[in-house]
Design a protein around this motif. Structure first.
Motif, mmCIF file in Angstrom:
data_model
loop_
_atom_site.group_PDB
_atom_site.id
_atom_site.type_symbol
_atom_site.label_atom_id
_atom_site.label_comp_id
_atom_site.label_asym_id
_atom_site.label_seq_id
_atom_site.Cartn_x
_atom_site.Cartn_y
_atom_site.Cartn_z
ATOM 1 N N LYS A 97 1.932 4.643 -4.074
ATOM 2 C CA LYS A 97 1.780 3.424 -4.861
ATOM 3 C C LYS A 97 0.385 3.308 -5.475
ATOM 4 C CE LYS A 97 2.808 -1.515 -4.599
ATOM 5 N NZ LYS A 97 3.257 -2.619 -3.723
ATOM 6 N N HIS A 98 -0.616 3.850 -4.800
ATOM 7 C CA HIS A 98 -1.990 3.779 -5.309
ATOM 8 C C HIS A 98 -2.300 4.886 -6.305
ATOM 9 C CE1 HIS A 98 -2.029 6.623 -1.995
ATOM 10 N NE2 HIS A 98 -3.169 7.120 -2.455
ATOM 11 N N SER A 142 7.755 -2.181 -6.260
ATOM 12 C CA SER A 142 6.439 -1.910 -6.816
ATOM 13 C C SER A 142 5.558 -3.152 -6.906
ATOM 14 C CB SER A 142 6.591 -1.289 -8.216
ATOM 15 O OG SER A 142 7.310 -2.162 -9.062
#
Length: 355
Positions: A97-98, A142
């Motif tokens: 996600k990063h 997300s």
């Protein structure tokens, strides 16, 4: 009906109009299964107060509407896809996600794998259900305010409930005649590559756009961009997008009519269920007549399912949601068709991906 010819007028029986006015026994049973399954999913999610009601309304419609039969292979494909989706979303969102660029490339690979299965045909249901479910899960997961565990648990519960509902509906309303399996079209390797790349790239671009512009409330629009890809080709996508737009418009208008009829009586849950079931029956009838995957009927079904299932209880106002849903879906479908057209032309420039 009179038709003029060189020999004078002659009488031709209007068989098309007659067949349009009456369903076959198998068609009627499928209508009852789709409408009953969609309504039952909505009832259970509302009575239990579960989150992500769209899973519980749309999944039974998908399982009962996209395939008119139910057997062990279909159930295994559906449940296997659910298990794989949970693993994929957990790894992609939890670990990447990063790193948005890396996450996008991984999502592209996942979509390409699913569309390749759809293009080959043998595991079309597994691929189609995977693309649709994965798009919804990634859309929700997300965002930082979403509890990933609750999201995945709701997906698992809704999928299990959808299988149970499908089995119950096929028990209550079984077919009276055996259905013939649809013929599998023969495709070249170039055509399979063309459909795989077109579907995978378009689905990934849809995911990226809905993340960049923070369109958290536009789930129906994102679903529309995915469902038109099930046609697996530019010409089919154009027809599917037109039918999807018509079905969504009719679904939104029907939801507004329901709101008008209910007026101050929206707190009567049984009345809401009755109107909702009638709406599902109307669109299920059109879906059976079309005999296609995502047409006018299925577009109307999913529109009603999303409007009633996505954080919309019986006492809430549907007017704004219906108007916003149709406008956002129209823009999304137009942009999707432009992307598909460009990819179609681009992929046809090389022989290995020529359609």
């Amino acid at each position: 009906m009179l038709i003029k010819s060189g020999r004078g007028p002659r009488v031709v029986p209007n068989t098309q109009r007659a067949s349009r006015s009456a369903l076959t026994q198998n068609g009627l049973r499928q209508c009852l299964r789709v409408a009953g399954g969609g309504a039952l999913g909505f009832i259970v999610s509302q009575l239990m107060g579960w989150n992500y009601g769209v899973f519980f309304t749309v999944f039974p419609m998908f399982l009962l509407g996209m395939v008119p039969i139910l057997n062990g292979s279909i159930i295994r494909q559906f449940l296997a896809n659910v298990s794989l989706n949970v693993l994929e979303v957990s790894l992609v969102v939890g670990l990447l996600k990063h790193m948005p660029v890396v996450m996008t490339l991984v999502v592209l690979g996942i979509f390409l794998f699913r569309f390749n299965l759809m293009a080959k045909g043998a595991l079309f249901l597994f691929g189609a259900n995977g693309v649709l479910t994965l798009s919804i899960l990634l859309h929700f997961a997300s965002y930082p305010n979403v509890d990933l565990s609750d999201l995945l648990a709701s997906n698992l519960a809704a999928s299990g409930l959808a299988v149970f509902i499908a089995m119950l509906m096929h028990t209550l309303f079984p077919d009276v005649e055996a259905r013939k399996p649809p013929p599998r079209p023969s495709k070249s390797l170039a055509q399979i590559r063309h459909e795989t790349l077109m579907g995978g790239i378009t689905a990934t671009l849809s995911f990226v756009v809905f993340q960049v512009f923070d369109l958290q409330g536009s789930l129906s629009a994102q679903m529309a961009t995915i469902l038109v890809l099930f046609a697996l080709g530019y010409s089919g996508a154009k027809i599917s997008a037109t039918k999807r737009a018509i079905g969504t418009l009719l679904g939104c208008n029907l939801a507004l009519l329901m709101q008008l009829l209910l007026y101050t009586q929206s707190h009567h849950f049984l009345l809401v269920i009755w109107l909702y079931w009638l709406g599902l029956m109307l669109f299920a009838r059109e879906h059976v007549y079309e005999g296609a995957g995502s047409g006018v009927g299925f577009g109307g079904l999913t529109t009603l399912g999303i409007l009633f299932g996505q954080s919309l209880g019986p006492q809430q106002d549907l007017v704004y949601s219906a108007l916003y849903r149709f406008s956002s879906m129209s823009v999304a479908l137009t942009l999707t068709l432009l992307v598909i057209a460009c990819l179609h032309v681009f992929l046809n420039l090389w022989a290995p991906t020529r359609y």
